[in-house]
Enzyme design. Structure first.
Site, PDB file in Angstrom:
ATOM      1  N   GLU A 129       0.830  -1.202   0.000  1.00 42.09           N
ATOM      2  CA  GLU A 129       0.000   0.000   0.000  1.00 42.09           C
ATOM      3  C   GLU A 129       0.866   1.254   0.000  1.00 42.09           C
ATOM      4  O   GLU A 129       2.061   1.194   0.261  1.00 42.09           O
ATOM      5  CB  GLU A 129      -0.980  -0.019   1.190  1.00 42.09           C
ATOM      6  CG  GLU A 129      -0.325  -0.389   2.479  1.00 42.09           C
ATOM      7  CD  GLU A 129      -1.317  -0.607   3.617  1.00 42.09           C
ATOM      8  OE1 GLU A 129      -2.398  -1.167   3.411  1.00 42.09           O
ATOM      9  OE2 GLU A 129      -0.976  -0.193   4.732  1.00 42.09           O
ATOM     10  N   ASP A 133       2.943  10.286   3.460  1.00 40.97           N
ATOM     11  CA  ASP A 133       3.945  11.093   4.132  1.00 40.97           C
ATOM     12  C   ASP A 133       3.273  12.048   5.108  1.00 40.97           C
ATOM     13  O   ASP A 133       2.849  13.134   4.747  1.00 40.97           O
ATOM     14  CB  ASP A 133       4.732  11.874   3.073  1.00 40.97           C
ATOM     15  CG  ASP A 133       6.089  12.274   3.599  1.00 40.97           C
ATOM     16  OD1 ASP A 133       6.468  11.826   4.701  1.00 40.97           O
ATOM     17  OD2 ASP A 133       6.774  13.040   2.900  1.00 40.97           O
ATOM     18  N   CYS A 424      20.951  44.169   9.382  1.00 43.36           N
ATOM     19  CA  CYS A 424      20.890  45.462  10.066  1.00 43.36           C
ATOM     20  C   CYS A 424      22.292  45.989  10.352  1.00 43.36           C
ATOM     21  O   CYS A 424      23.117  45.250  10.868  1.00 43.36           O
ATOM     22  CB  CYS A 424      20.191  45.313  11.413  1.00 43.36           C
ATOM     23  SG  CYS A 424      18.435  45.172  11.283  1.00 43.36           S
TER      24      CYS A 424
HETATM   25  P1  AMP Z   1       9.712   6.422   8.294  1.00 35.01           P
HETATM   26  O1  AMP Z   1       9.087   7.394   9.243  1.00 35.01           O
HETATM   27  O2  AMP Z   1      10.191   7.041   7.026  1.00 35.01           O
HETATM   28  O3  AMP Z   1      10.706   5.508   8.965  1.00 35.01           O
HETATM   29  O4  AMP Z   1       8.539   5.448   7.810  1.00 35.01           O
HETATM   30  C1  AMP Z   1       7.783   4.684   8.724  1.00 35.01           C
HETATM   31  C2  AMP Z   1       6.454   5.323   8.928  1.00 35.01           C
HETATM   32  O5  AMP Z   1       5.702   5.385   7.746  1.00 35.01           O
HETATM   33  C3  AMP Z   1       5.552   4.560   9.821  1.00 35.01           C
HETATM   34  O6  AMP Z   1       5.911   4.670  11.161  1.00 35.01           O
HETATM   35  C4  AMP Z   1       4.229   5.198   9.528  1.00 35.01           C
HETATM   36  O7  AMP Z   1       4.079   6.376  10.314  1.00 35.01           O
HETATM   37  C5  AMP Z   1       4.361   5.645   8.091  1.00 35.01           C
HETATM   38  N1  AMP Z   1       3.424   5.002   7.142  1.00 35.01           N
HETATM   39  C6  AMP Z   1       2.817   5.646   6.136  1.00 35.01           C
HETATM   40  N2  AMP Z   1       2.008   4.849   5.446  1.00 35.01           N
HETATM   41  C7  AMP Z   1       2.086   3.634   6.012  1.00 35.01           C
HETATM   42  C8  AMP Z   1       1.455   2.371   5.753  1.00 35.01           C
HETATM   43  N3  AMP Z   1       0.603   2.192   4.736  1.00 35.01           N
HETATM   44  N4  AMP Z   1       1.772   1.338   6.569  1.00 35.01           N
HETATM   45  C9  AMP Z   1       2.639   1.503   7.591  1.00 35.01           C
HETATM   46  N5  AMP Z   1       3.248   2.671   7.878  1.00 35.01           N
HETATM   47  C10 AMP Z   1       2.994   3.721   7.103  1.00 35.01           C
HETATM   48 ZN    ZN Z   2      17.380  43.193  10.697  1.00 32.11          ZN
END
Ligand code: AMP
Ligand code: ZN
Length: 682
Positions: A129, A133, A424
């Site tokens: 899936e 972001d 400044c």
């Molecule tokens: P990162 O923060 O880049 O390490 O990626 C991990 C995070 O992606 C997870 O902790 C989720 O917050 C997020 N995420 C977004 N979409 C999904 C999804 N479909 N399944 C699981 N995690 C997801």
């Molecule tokens: Zn300034």
């Protein structure tokens, strides 16, 4: 409890709620939830905004008649009361893990290989899936009621952001299940359209811009005032679970079916695959499709479908072994960060800018990129001399994403934010405002240039020809030290400047002269008062009409203008109280700049609706907002429900419960014709 409310409440609560009312309430709540989802999640509304408003108002009316109907799960109760002082922390019943992630196909094949090695001979199903972001969230429903929303925090405890999450319209506050506990995991995010809307507004208000939708989602979730959060339309997608009690869910596929059944927002697209090759094909397909999504995605998440298999695969200290994120690479390039310079905006906010060795990126040569703000810079520990990754996505300005630590030369030092304004003379004082630094010197030359450009801008005084290069010269040569000086410029002086001919000098003088009559609306916006955007400036100018009335308006009076809150009102007061502002206004007036609103005054002879609160119901011959606008122009206020304070109800065709309420309270009801006669002063 408010004592004055006592007796009235008591009589109201003893009113028995008829079954039809109860039923209609449930129906409306469900319909509204469905339309919220269609509108906010799927961006494919089935009904017009007007029809939606009608449903919503019917619900509000119903609850006004039977207050007991408006339980905490009602759509009318999304936005809670007072701002919080701070977030309390919540311990997650099941820890919130992070995900392993990779950019490489080899790693991905390795992920599949390890799984078959640990579960030899087993039939595997994988689900793929979009990786949305945003900001991870845990949502806990107990017996169908949303009780807690928490951020990930360190995975064990997070912040309780329930009041904020409740403002997300696509998130049901109540779901039709009797399960004791259903905890879901998901991602709060902001659509690109909403991000653009908010940034455009911030730009107009002279506030620093958010770097990207994720950034602005994180910022919004951290606001302590849920009413502010409600103004930013956040969305949420669910993709996982935490604690589950009182029901059984055996696989991701089953979980998605539960989402569907309960009206919870699930992933936009999901693929089921049975082999690594199939999975890779799905990942490629998603990379294609995701560009059509209205929100940002930065990868695909690959998970083992069956929960029993997940259990046997287990986790490492940081992340589960049964899932991985595959990240798509954006248009990125590596280059050397030669220097970090500082830009000072109109309101004094400092932005660090990366000066780069030229690099080709998304079809253009990039030499500068934003570093967003000092806390991002510190968090990523980006240093001058570093090789950095620069990214450019679509129309977005290039940004430095991260340094490449392996390529860091010896003897670099961490970057230190300035402690005085770099522009400044003598260095203006800086103040920290959450992640931003702001120069507080009102004479700051950098701010002056930005202010002149804003003043001359198309939506403000619209002075054609007064562009960046010219403003640089005018300010640097001391020809313009403040906005009023613009009106003292003469053609011979201007013609002597670089890249100015006699003709263009004359044209500019004419453009400046013409700008004197733009009116208070544009002037007020052009002054660049913090938080006063175009809309606020217009509404305020039209209400107070002249600068003198406006200058003497109290914060309360300012706040009585629809859409003007405490922050804006305070900011206006502060600005007018400043003696430098007053001197500038005097000089502008002396230079012949109009200080009166241009919008048509209320019709001659029209009687005033000042101080009256009016409720509109039913269908009128023209759109409702036209009537609302006119009522406001005549000094009246428009309210959505009938109360003892209502002066009269303007009723069109098919008026419903409001009419009834008005009759009950003995409040006058006017037809459209009667209304026209009334305001015509007849
Ligand atoms: P990162 O923060 O880049 O390490 O990626 C991990 C995070 O992606 C997870 O902790 C989720 O917050 C997020 N995420 C977004 N979409 C999904 C999804 N479909 N399944 C699981 N995690 C997801
Ligand atoms: Zn300034």
């Amino acid at each position: 409890m408010d004592l004055a409310d006592g007796p009235q409440r008591a009589t109201l609560t003893t009113v028995k709620i008829p079954d039809e009312a109860r039923q209609r309430h449930a129906e409306l709540a469900k319909e509204i939830q469905r339309h919220d989802r269609l509108y906010y999640q799927e961006a494919s509304p089935e009904i017009s905004d007007q029809d939606y408003d009608r449903l919503y108002r019917e619900l509000v009316d119903l609850e006004a008649r039977f207050p007991d109907l408006s339980g905490p799960d009602s759509p009318t109760r999304r936005v809670g009361g007072a701002p919080l002082l701070e977030f309390t922390s919540v311990r997650h019943a099941v820890p919130m893990m992070s995900l392993d992630n990779t950019y490489s196909e080899t790693d991905l094949r390795e992920f599949f290989r390890r799984i078959t090695e640990r579960l030899p001979g087993e039939q595997m199903t994988y689900v793929i899936e979009p990786k949305v972001d945003g900001v991870a969230i845990s949502l806990r429903y107990e017996r169908g009621h949303l009780v807690t929303a928490a951020t990930r925090g360190d995975g064990v405890t997070g912040d309780d952001v329930t009041a904020n999450a409740r403002t997300i319209r696509s998130l049901p506050l109540r779901i039709g299940t009797s399960a004791e506990v259903l905890e879901f995991r998901g991602e709060v995010y902001m659509s690109r359209a909403e991000f653009d809307r908010i940034n455009a507004q911030r730009e107009a208000d002279g506030l620093p811009l958010f770097a990207n939708p994720r950034n602005s989602t994180a910022g919004s979730l951290k606001l302590l005032d849920p009413r502010e959060v409600a103004k930013r339309r956040l969305s949420v997608v669910l993709y996982g679970h935490g604690e589950v009690r009182g029901t059984n869910i055996g696989s991701h596929t089953e979980l998605l079916a539960v989402f569907c059944e309960l009206g919870l927002p699930g992933p936009r697209q999901v693929w089921q695959c049975h082999s690594p090759d199939e999975a890779l094909a799905a990942i490629a397909k998603l990379d294609h499709d995701r560009h059509g999504f209205p929100f940002d995605t930065d990868g695909a998440v690959i998970k083992v479908d069956r929960f029993d298999q997940r259990q046997r695969l287990g986790s490492t200290a940081k992340a589960p072994r049964w899932a991985i994120a595959y990240k798509y690479s954006a248009e990125q390039a590596e280059t050397i960060l030669r220097a970090i310079t500082l830009q000072v905006g109109r309101t004094g906010v400092l932005t660090p800018v990366a000066e780069l060795a030229p690099v080709k990126l998304a079809g253009t040569t990039v030499t500068r990129a934003t570093l967003h703000n000092f806390s991002e810079l510190a968090r990523k520990d980006i240093r001058v001399g570093d090789t950095v990754i620069v990214e450019k996505a679509g129309e977005i300005i290039p940004a430095v994403i991260a340094p490449v630590p392996e390529k860091r030369p010896p003897n670099t030092t961490p970057y230190h934010p300035p402690d005085r304004c770099p522009i400044c003379p003598g260095g203006g004082d800086l103040v920290r405002e959450d992640v931003f630094l702001r120069c507080t010197n009102s004479g700051c030359p950098a701010q002056l240039k930005r202010r002149i450009l804003h003043f001359a801008g198309r939506n403000a005084m619209d002075i054609e020809g007064l562009g960046e290069a010219l403003v640089e010269q005018l300010a640097d040569q001391g020809l313009v030290r403040g906005l009023p000086d613009i009106f003292a410029l003469d053609a011979s002086r201007l013609a002597a400047l670089e890249r100015m001919g006699e003709k263009s000098a004359r044209n500019l003088v004419a453009a400046i002269a013409a700008s004197r009559d733009r009116g208070l609306e544009r002037l007020l916006f052009g002054l660049g008062i913090l938080h006063v955007g175009e809309t606020a400036a217009r509404d305020i100018a039209r209400r107070f009409r002249t600068i003198d009335t406006l200058q003497s308006a109290t914060a309360d009076e300012l706040q009585s203008v629809e859409g003007i809150g405490e922050i804006v009102a305070q900011s206006i007061r502060t600005w007018f109280n400043d003696s430098a502002s007053q001197a500038m206004l005097r000089d502008l007036a002396r230079a012949g700049v109009s200080m009166e609103a241009t919008a048509p005054r209320p019709q001659e002879g029209a009687s005033s609706l000042a101080g009256m609160t009016i409720v509109i119901t039913g269908t009128l011959s023209k759109p409702r907002d036209e009537f609302e606008e006119r009522i406001r122009a005549l000094g009246g206020k428009v309210a959505s429900s009938v109360s003892k304070k209502t002066a009269f109800v303007l009723a069109g065709d098919e008026a419903g419960s409001k009419l009834e309420k008005a009759r009950q309270l003995g409040i006058p009801v006017h037809s459209e014709k009667a209304f026209e006669e009334l305001v015509a002063g007849g």
